[in-house]
Design a protein around this motif. Structure first.
Motif, PDB file in Angstrom:
ATOM      1  N   ALA A  11       1.304  -2.699  -8.215  1.00 20.55           N
ATOM      2  CA  ALA A  11      -0.094  -3.138  -8.349  1.00 20.55           C
ATOM      3  C   ALA A  11      -0.152  -4.544  -8.956  1.00 20.55           C
ATOM      4  CB  ALA A  11      -0.867  -2.137  -9.209  1.00 20.55           C
ATOM      5  N   GLY A  12       0.785  -5.415  -8.532  1.00 22.40           N
ATOM      6  CA  GLY A  12       0.838  -6.787  -9.059  1.00 22.40           C
ATOM      7  C   GLY A  12       0.047  -7.751  -8.202  1.00 22.40           C
ATOM      8  N   ALA A  34       0.609   3.551  -8.269  1.00 20.70           N
ATOM      9  CA  ALA A  34       1.808   3.753  -9.085  1.00 20.70           C
ATOM     10  C   ALA A  34       2.413   2.400  -9.394  1.00 20.70           C
ATOM     11  CB  ALA A  34       2.823   4.614  -8.343  1.00 20.70           C
TER      12      ALA A  34
HETATM   13  N1  LIG Z   1       2.761 -11.931   2.117  1.00 13.52           N
HETATM   14  C1  LIG Z   1       2.641 -12.864   1.187  1.00 13.52           C
HETATM   15  O1  LIG Z   1       2.176 -13.971   1.421  1.00 13.52           O
HETATM   16  C2  LIG Z   1       3.068 -12.553  -0.218  1.00 13.52           C
HETATM   17  C3  LIG Z   1       2.497 -13.238  -1.292  1.00 13.52           C
HETATM   18  C4  LIG Z   1       2.922 -12.915  -2.578  1.00 13.52           C
HETATM   19  C5  LIG Z   1       3.926 -11.963  -2.767  1.00 13.52           C
HETATM   20  N2  LIG Z   1       4.471 -11.342  -1.686  1.00 13.52           N
HETATM   21  C6  LIG Z   1       5.573 -10.383  -1.831  1.00 13.52           C
HETATM   22  O2  LIG Z   1       5.121  -9.221  -2.489  1.00 13.52           O
HETATM   23  C7  LIG Z   1       6.150  -8.698  -3.321  1.00 13.52           C
HETATM   24  C8  LIG Z   1       5.576  -8.519  -4.721  1.00 13.52           C
HETATM   25  O3  LIG Z   1       5.163  -9.770  -5.202  1.00 13.52           O
HETATM   26  P1  LIG Z   1       4.043  -9.883  -6.339  1.00 13.52           P
HETATM   27  O4  LIG Z   1       3.677 -11.319  -6.377  1.00 13.52           O
HETATM   28  O5  LIG Z   1       2.989  -8.879  -6.147  1.00 13.52           O
HETATM   29  O6  LIG Z   1       4.920  -9.532  -7.626  1.00 13.52           O
HETATM   30  P2  LIG Z   1       4.376  -9.060  -9.036  1.00 13.52           P
HETATM   31  O7  LIG Z   1       5.524  -9.197  -9.972  1.00 13.52           O
HETATM   32  O8  LIG Z   1       3.077  -9.741  -9.340  1.00 13.52           O
HETATM   33  O9  LIG Z   1       4.031  -7.512  -8.819  1.00 13.52           O
HETATM   34  C9  LIG Z   1       4.998  -6.554  -8.496  1.00 13.52           C
HETATM   35  C10 LIG Z   1       4.597  -5.235  -9.146  1.00 13.52           C
HETATM   36  O10 LIG Z   1       5.502  -4.225  -8.734  1.00 13.52           O
HETATM   37  C11 LIG Z   1       5.784  -3.413  -9.880  1.00 13.52           C
HETATM   38  N3  LIG Z   1       7.030  -2.698  -9.621  1.00 13.52           N
HETATM   39  C12 LIG Z   1       8.305  -3.151  -9.682  1.00 13.52           C
HETATM   40  N4  LIG Z   1       9.160  -2.177  -9.314  1.00 13.52           N
HETATM   41  C13 LIG Z   1       8.415  -1.098  -9.013  1.00 13.52           C
HETATM   42  C14 LIG Z   1       8.729   0.199  -8.546  1.00 13.52           C
HETATM   43  N5  LIG Z   1       9.981   0.575  -8.292  1.00 13.52           N
HETATM   44  N6  LIG Z   1       7.717   1.086  -8.366  1.00 13.52           N
HETATM   45  C15 LIG Z   1       6.435   0.706  -8.601  1.00 13.52           C
HETATM   46  N7  LIG Z   1       6.079  -0.525  -9.022  1.00 13.52           N
HETATM   47  C16 LIG Z   1       7.059  -1.412  -9.213  1.00 13.52           C
HETATM   48  C17 LIG Z   1       5.816  -4.396 -11.036  1.00 13.52           C
HETATM   49  O11 LIG Z   1       5.664  -3.736 -12.287  1.00 13.52           O
HETATM   50  C18 LIG Z   1       4.638  -5.303 -10.686  1.00 13.52           C
HETATM   51  O12 LIG Z   1       3.418  -4.821 -11.196  1.00 13.52           O
HETATM   52  C19 LIG Z   1       7.289  -9.714  -3.271  1.00 13.52           C
HETATM   53  O13 LIG Z   1       8.293  -9.248  -2.392  1.00 13.52           O
HETATM   54  C20 LIG Z   1       6.673 -10.957  -2.707  1.00 13.52           C
HETATM   55  O14 LIG Z   1       7.559 -11.707  -1.892  1.00 13.52           O
HETATM   56  C21 LIG Z   1       4.051 -11.602  -0.424  1.00 13.52           C
END
Ligand SMILES: NC(=O)c1ccc[n+]([C@@H]2O[C@H](COP(=O)([O-])OP(=O)(O)OC[C@H]3O[C@@H](n4cnc5c(N)ncnc54)[C@H](O)[C@@H]3O)[C@@H](O)[C@H]2O)c1
Length: 323
Positions: A11-12, A34
């Motif tokens: 949920a990031g 989750a």
């Molecule tokens: N499509 C796009 O343009 C785009 C843009 C941003 C990020 N992303 C991708 O999305 C993914 C996440 O990036 P983000 O910026 O949201 O990161 P983030 O760090 O902001 O959020 C990730 C979340 O996942 C949680 N997490 C980690 N392991 C976990 C697990 N096993 N179970 C449940 N939750 C878990 C973390 O606690 C965090 O809240 C990355 O792979 C990134 O490349 C894609």
């Protein structure tokens, strides 16, 4: 109307982007979140009157869902997907799909065997400007490709570490690699180099700070893609394509088509993430799938990104056609 029940794992940052879209759909209920950072799951759940869990296992055993969004960092893929597939649930997963190629291949085979609907967050495919580029290139196929991800260093600590993000080519420039595949076709060979510079403001950052890859396409086209995270601003993120009498420049918000009569720029219309989410939900609800990037399709892009890393590490060109 029956509503599609969605659960989120992670949920990031990017989850919030999808939530901002999904909350606009009147045929979707956001029912469960989750996150290993339970406060994040709680905050998202509070916003939608949903339930919060500290792990994907609890979410999947407690909730009856129609589909799952997996929005976790690159290093965290594995157990969540296996559990979702074991439940037979369709899922949307953010790129990059994993850091471990063997695992991604194993999942692709399981998804195929189960006939599951999947979507992957390569949303550039949904830009109307990319559709326009495809139409242009149908008549005059691209012969030369120049891709760029010249940007600042993202703040999440996981991004700074090779064993957690996979580095810039795998984590960010993968969008450009995917776009090149979408517009030019399969890549048969890569040859890459990477460099690293320690920076006082980014203690512990061990990913390449500059990287470049030459690509050969099955069509005969050739190209190069460069990445850096050394800047303090987003300088250039996009793909330039050159064909007989045609130069095209794409970013995620505009297109420039030069046929020798100036450099007219058109802004993209609509939200590609909205279209991406809509196609996924429609497919889950039983409509014929219009999903532009399935897990199997994303795997093809991911193989190239990982081969770029491998080439930079070994100093050898990597032949993808032979794989
Ligand atoms: N499509 C796009 O343009 C785009 C843009 C941003 C990020 N992303 C991708 O999305 C993914 C996440 O990036 P983000 O910026 O949201 O990161 P983030 O760090 O902001 O959020 C990730 C979340 O996942 C949680 N997490 C980690 N392991 C976990 C697990 N096993 N179970 C449940 N939750 C878990 C973390 O606690 C965090 O809240 C990355 O792979 C990134 O490349 C894609």
């Amino acid at each position: 109307m029956n509503r599609t029940r969605i659960g989120f794992i992670g949920a990031g940052g990017i989850a919030q982007r999808h939530l901002g879209v999904l909350e606009q759909f009147d045929d979707v209920d956001l029912v469960a979140f989750a996150d290993v950072d339970f406060d994040r799951a709680l905050a998202a759940a509070a916003r939608f009157g949903a339930r919060a869990f500290g792990s994907h296992d609890e979410l999947l055993s407690d909730e009856s869902l129609d589909a799952v969004y997996i929005c976790i960092p690159p290093f965290a893929h594995g157990a969540a997907e296996r559990a979702v597939i074991a439940k037979g649930l369709p899922f949307f997963v953010e790129k990059p799909i994993s850091l471990d190629l063997k695992f991604a291949e194993e999942l692709a085979a399981k998804i195929d065997a189960a006939g599951l609907i999947t979507g992957v967050g390569y949303h550039w495919r949904y830009l109307d400007t990319v559709e326009e580029a495809r139409r242009q290139l149908e008549q005059r196929p691209a012969q030369l490709v120049s891709g760029y991800w010249l940007d600042q260093t993202p703040p999440p600590q996981w991004w700074w570490h090779q064993d957690q993000s996979g580095g810039q080519m795998v984590e960010q420039t993968t969008h450009i690699i995917d776009l090149a595949r979408y517009l030019v076709g399969d890549v048969t060979q890569v040859f890459a180099m990477a460099g690293h510079r320690d920076r006082a403001d980014f203690p512990g950052l061990d990913v390449a700070t500059v990287s470049t890859a030459s690509l050969r396409f099955a069509s005969g086209a050739i190209g190069n893609i460069g990445s850096t995270c050394l800047l303090n601003w987003g300088h250039r993120v996009g793909l330039h394509l050159f064909a007989e009498g045609l130069a095209l420049e794409l970013t995620d918000h505009d297109i420039m088509i030069d046929v020798g009569a100036g450099r007219p720029v058109r802004h993209a219309e609509g939200d590609p993430v909205w279209r991406e989410d809509r196609d996924f939900i429609d497919a889950v609800r039983g409509a014929p799938s219009c999903i532009r990037c399935s897990y199997a399709e994303a795997l093809k892009t991911h193989r190239i990104a990982l081969a770029i890393n491998q080439s930079a590490q070994t100093g050898q060109p990597i032949d993808l056609a032979a794989r």
